[in-house]
Scaffold this active site. Structure first.
Site, short mmCIF file in Angstrom:
data_model
loop_
_atom_site.label_atom_id
_atom_site.label_comp_id
_atom_site.label_asym_id
_atom_site.label_seq_id
_atom_site.Cartn_x
_atom_site.Cartn_y
_atom_site.Cartn_z
N HIS A 165 1.79 4.45 -2.96
CA HIS A 165 1.92 5.90 -2.79
C HIS A 165 3.29 6.37 -3.30
O HIS A 165 3.39 7.36 -4.01
CB HIS A 165 1.80 6.28 -1.31
CG HIS A 165 0.44 6.14 -0.74
ND1 HIS A 165 -0.64 6.87 -1.18
CD2 HIS A 165 -0.02 5.37 0.29
CE1 HIS A 165 -1.71 6.55 -0.47
NE2 HIS A 165 -1.36 5.64 0.43
N HIS A 183 0.84 -1.20 0.00
CA HIS A 183 0.00 0.00 0.00
C HIS A 183 0.88 1.26 0.00
O HIS A 183 0.67 2.17 -0.80
CB HIS A 183 -0.91 -0.02 1.23
CG HIS A 183 -1.81 1.16 1.35
ND1 HIS A 183 -3.13 1.12 1.02
CD2 HIS A 183 -1.57 2.43 1.78
CE1 HIS A 183 -3.67 2.30 1.23
NE2 HIS A 183 -2.74 3.12 1.69
N GLU A 184 1.87 1.28 0.89
CA GLU A 184 2.74 2.45 0.98
C GLU A 184 3.62 2.58 -0.26
O GLU A 184 3.92 3.70 -0.70
CB GLU A 184 3.59 2.40 2.25
CG GLU A 184 2.78 2.36 3.54
CD GLU A 184 1.73 3.45 3.65
OE1 GLU A 184 1.96 4.58 3.17
OE2 GLU A 184 0.64 3.17 4.19
#
Length: 148
Positions: free
Chosen positions: A71, A67-68
Site C-alpha cells: 500500500h 502487505h502494508e
C-alpha cells in the site's frame, strides 16, 4: 518487540523486498482489533496489530508488513494501492506478502455482572449493565424484576 525494533524491521523489509526506503513511522497499535495492520494515507504511517506478533509467528508478522508496504510504496508512486487494483495484486504476489491477515484470536467473553430474576415466573435476565428495576417488568409475564 518494541516500536523501534518494528521500525527497523519494516525498513529492512522495504529495502530488501521493494528496493525503496521506508521514510515514515511504523508502530504497534493495540486499538486495531480485526485487522493485521493499517496504512494511513494522510500521514503514510503504518500501524501493526500487536496480536500479529503475540498470537502468531514472525512469518505472519512479516507477511502483514509486506502487505502494508505494498500500500505504502504504490500510493507514494501514484499507482493503484487499493486491494482491488491490479498493481497492488501484482506487487503483493511478487514480494510474497499475505493477502489476508489471520483473524486475531477472540478474547474470552466477559461474564455477566448483573443477574435479574422475575418474581412471578422466575425467568432470569443476564446483563452486563445495571438497570432500574422500577422501570422494567418481565417480558414474559409482566411481573416485577429483582436483582439476584
Amino acid at each position: 518487540m518494541t516500536d523501534l525494533e518494528l521500525q527497523q524491521l519494516v525498513a529492512t523489509i522495504s529495502m530488501h523486498d521493494f528496493h525503496r526506503p521506508f521514510q515514515h513511522r511504523a508502530y504497534f497499535n493495540a486499538r486495531l482489533r480485526t485487522t493485521g495492520g493499517r496504512y494511513q494515507l494522510a500521514s503514510h504511517d503504518i500501524d501493526i496489530n500487536p496480536k500479529m506478533l503475540t498470537d502468531f509467528d514472525e512469518a505472519t508478522l512479516i507477511g502483514v508488513i509486506k502487505h502494508e508496504l505494498c500500500h505504502y510504496h504504490l500510493h507514494l508512486t501514484k499507482r493503484g494501492y487499493r486491494h482491488r487494483d491490479a498493481d497492488f495484486k501484482r506487487l503483493l504476489a511478487q514480494v510474497g506478502g499475505s493477502r489476508y491477515a489471520p483473524a486475531p484470536k477472540q478474547a474470552t467473553a466477559r461474564p455477566y455482572r448483573y443477574i435479574y430474576e422475575c418474581q412471578r415466573c422466575g425467568r432470569r435476565y443476564y446483563r452486563k449493565r445495571r438497570m432500574d428495576t422500577r422501570r422494567y417488568t418481565c417480558g414474559r409475564c409482566q411481573g416485577p424484576i429483582k436483582l439476584v
